[in-house]
Write a protein that holds these residues in place. Structure first.
Motif, PDB file in Angstrom:
ATOM      1  N   VAL A 238       0.674  -1.207  -0.283  1.00 55.32           N
ATOM      2  CA  VAL A 238      -0.072  -0.001  -0.102  1.00 55.32           C
ATOM      3  C   VAL A 238       0.634   1.648   0.059  1.00 55.32           C
ATOM      4  CG1 VAL A 238      -1.518   1.620   0.877  1.00 55.32           C
ATOM      5  CG2 VAL A 238      -2.183  -0.941   1.292  1.00 55.32           C
ATOM      6  N   GLY A 239       2.086   0.877   0.429  1.00 52.86           N
ATOM      7  CA  GLY A 239       3.161   2.406   0.442  1.00 52.86           C
ATOM      8  C   GLY A 239       3.730   3.014  -0.292  1.00 52.86           C
ATOM      9  N   LEU A 240       3.454   1.629  -1.265  1.00 54.61           N
ATOM     10  CA  LEU A 240       4.761   1.661  -2.635  1.00 54.61           C
ATOM     11  C   LEU A 240       3.630   2.046  -3.596  1.00 54.61           C
ATOM     12  CD1 LEU A 240       6.411  -1.889  -2.767  1.00 54.61           C
ATOM     13  CD2 LEU A 240       7.180   0.690  -2.283  1.00 54.61           C
ATOM     14  N   ALA A 241       2.222   1.850  -3.334  1.00 52.49           N
ATOM     15  CA  ALA A 241       1.228   2.301  -4.575  1.00 52.49           C
ATOM     16  C   ALA A 241       0.727   3.923  -4.279  1.00 52.49           C
ATOM     17  CB  ALA A 241      -0.260   1.045  -4.103  1.00 52.49           C
ATOM     18  N   ALA A 242       1.101   4.465  -3.033  1.00 53.89           N
ATOM     19  CA  ALA A 242       0.595   5.555  -2.552  1.00 53.89           C
ATOM     20  C   ALA A 242       1.652   6.261  -3.477  1.00 53.89           C
ATOM     21  CB  ALA A 242       0.513   6.332  -0.674  1.00 53.89           C
ATOM     22  N   LEU A 243       2.823   5.813  -3.071  1.00 56.18           N
ATOM     23  CA  LEU A 243       4.341   6.640  -3.432  1.00 56.18           C
ATOM     24  C   LEU A 243       4.282   7.057  -5.175  1.00 56.18           C
ATOM     25  CD1 LEU A 243       7.043   7.461  -2.694  1.00 56.18           C
ATOM     26  CD2 LEU A 243       8.634   5.273  -3.193  1.00 56.18           C
TER      27      LEU A 243
ATOM     28  N   ALA B 157       0.706   1.144  -9.497  1.00 59.10           N
ATOM     29  CA  ALA B 157       0.534   1.442  -8.391  1.00 59.10           C
ATOM     30  C   ALA B 157      -1.094   0.470  -8.422  1.00 59.10           C
ATOM     31  CB  ALA B 157      -0.438   3.300  -7.750  1.00 59.10           C
ATOM     32  N   PHE B 158      -1.812   0.240  -9.394  1.00 58.19           N
ATOM     33  CA  PHE B 158      -2.791  -0.206  -9.233  1.00 58.19           C
ATOM     34  C   PHE B 158      -2.695  -2.279  -9.018  1.00 58.19           C
ATOM     35  CE2 PHE B 158      -5.496   2.878 -10.936  1.00 58.19           C
ATOM     36  CZ  PHE B 158      -6.677   3.170 -10.070  1.00 58.19           C
ATOM     37  N   VAL B 159      -1.143  -2.065  -9.572  1.00 58.21           N
ATOM     38  CA  VAL B 159      -0.797  -3.632  -9.682  1.00 58.21           C
ATOM     39  C   VAL B 159      -0.530  -4.280  -8.170  1.00 58.21           C
ATOM     40  CG1 VAL B 159       1.149  -5.370 -10.030  1.00 58.21           C
ATOM     41  CG2 VAL B 159      -0.305  -3.503 -12.280  1.00 58.21           C
ATOM     42  N   LEU B 160       0.292  -3.031  -7.568  1.00 56.00           N
ATOM     43  CA  LEU B 160       0.592  -2.650  -5.975  1.00 56.00           C
ATOM     44  C   LEU B 160      -0.317  -2.956  -5.310  1.00 56.00           C
ATOM     45  CD1 LEU B 160       3.549  -0.384  -6.386  1.00 56.00           C
ATOM     46  CD2 LEU B 160       4.553  -2.629  -6.197  1.00 56.00           C
ATOM     47  N   THR B 161      -1.364  -2.276  -5.529  1.00 57.23           N
ATOM     48  CA  THR B 161      -2.946  -2.658  -3.918  1.00 57.23           C
ATOM     49  C   THR B 161      -3.029  -4.029  -4.685  1.00 57.23           C
ATOM     50  OG1 THR B 161      -2.949  -0.203  -4.809  1.00 57.23           O
ATOM     51  CG2 THR B 161      -4.459  -1.532  -4.278  1.00 57.23           C
ATOM     52  N   GLY B 162      -3.097  -4.064  -5.560  1.00 52.90           N
ATOM     53  CA  GLY B 162      -3.990  -5.886  -6.024  1.00 52.90           C
ATOM     54  C   GLY B 162      -3.358  -6.694  -5.361  1.00 52.90           C
TER      55      GLY B 162
END
Length: 141
Positions: A13-18, A54-59
């Motif tokens: 989630v942190g990486l997606a936010a970044l 970001a969407f992939v990381l959220t996934g």
């Protein structure tokens, strides 16, 4: 297993936010995030590609959520999450190994800010996160 899942969820989630921050024009950390040769980035992703990442990381975070806490409402998703968990784990371990030129433990292009961060942070994180996904997925078989 829940602790591993929580660490993965927070991390991704942190990486997606970044990545969303970067897609919206933020610059912090960008100089270390892209492989470069002679001070020039190998590629420059656009906002759409950065949002897609970001969407992939959220996934990835959602897969960790289902694998770690897949009881009750998410029980029907668990078999899919197991397959995806193995896939994500494999992809992250392969990312840690790298494509042998710019990225991963066995990269040949060294000496840049990215290469230093990749060797000491990005690749070890991918190896550990990949192993964690594989462990979570195996624990659900």
């Amino acid at each position: 297993m829940e602790t591993i899942a929580i660490i993965l969820i927070i991390s991704f989630v942190g990486l997606a936010a970044l990545h969303l921050y970067w897609a919206l024009g933020g610059k912090f950390g960008m100089s270390a995030a892209l492989p470069e040769v002679d001070g020039t980035p190998v590629f420059t992703p656009g906002a759409a590609a950065t949002i897609a990442v970001a969407f992939v990381l959220t996934g990835f975070a959602l897969i960790a959520l289902v694998l770690g806490f897949g009881a009750g409402y998410a029980a029907a998703l668990t078999p899919y999450a197991v397959l995806l968990g193995f896939a994500v784990g494999g992809v992250l371990v392969l990312r840690a190994v790298g494509e042998l030129k710019y990225v991963g433990f066995f990269k040949r292009v060294k000496g840049s800010k990215f290469a230093m961060y990749d060797s000491w942070l990005f690749s070890p994180f991918c190896l550990l996160a990949g192993g964690a996904f594989l462990l979570l997925a195996a624990g659900r078989i």
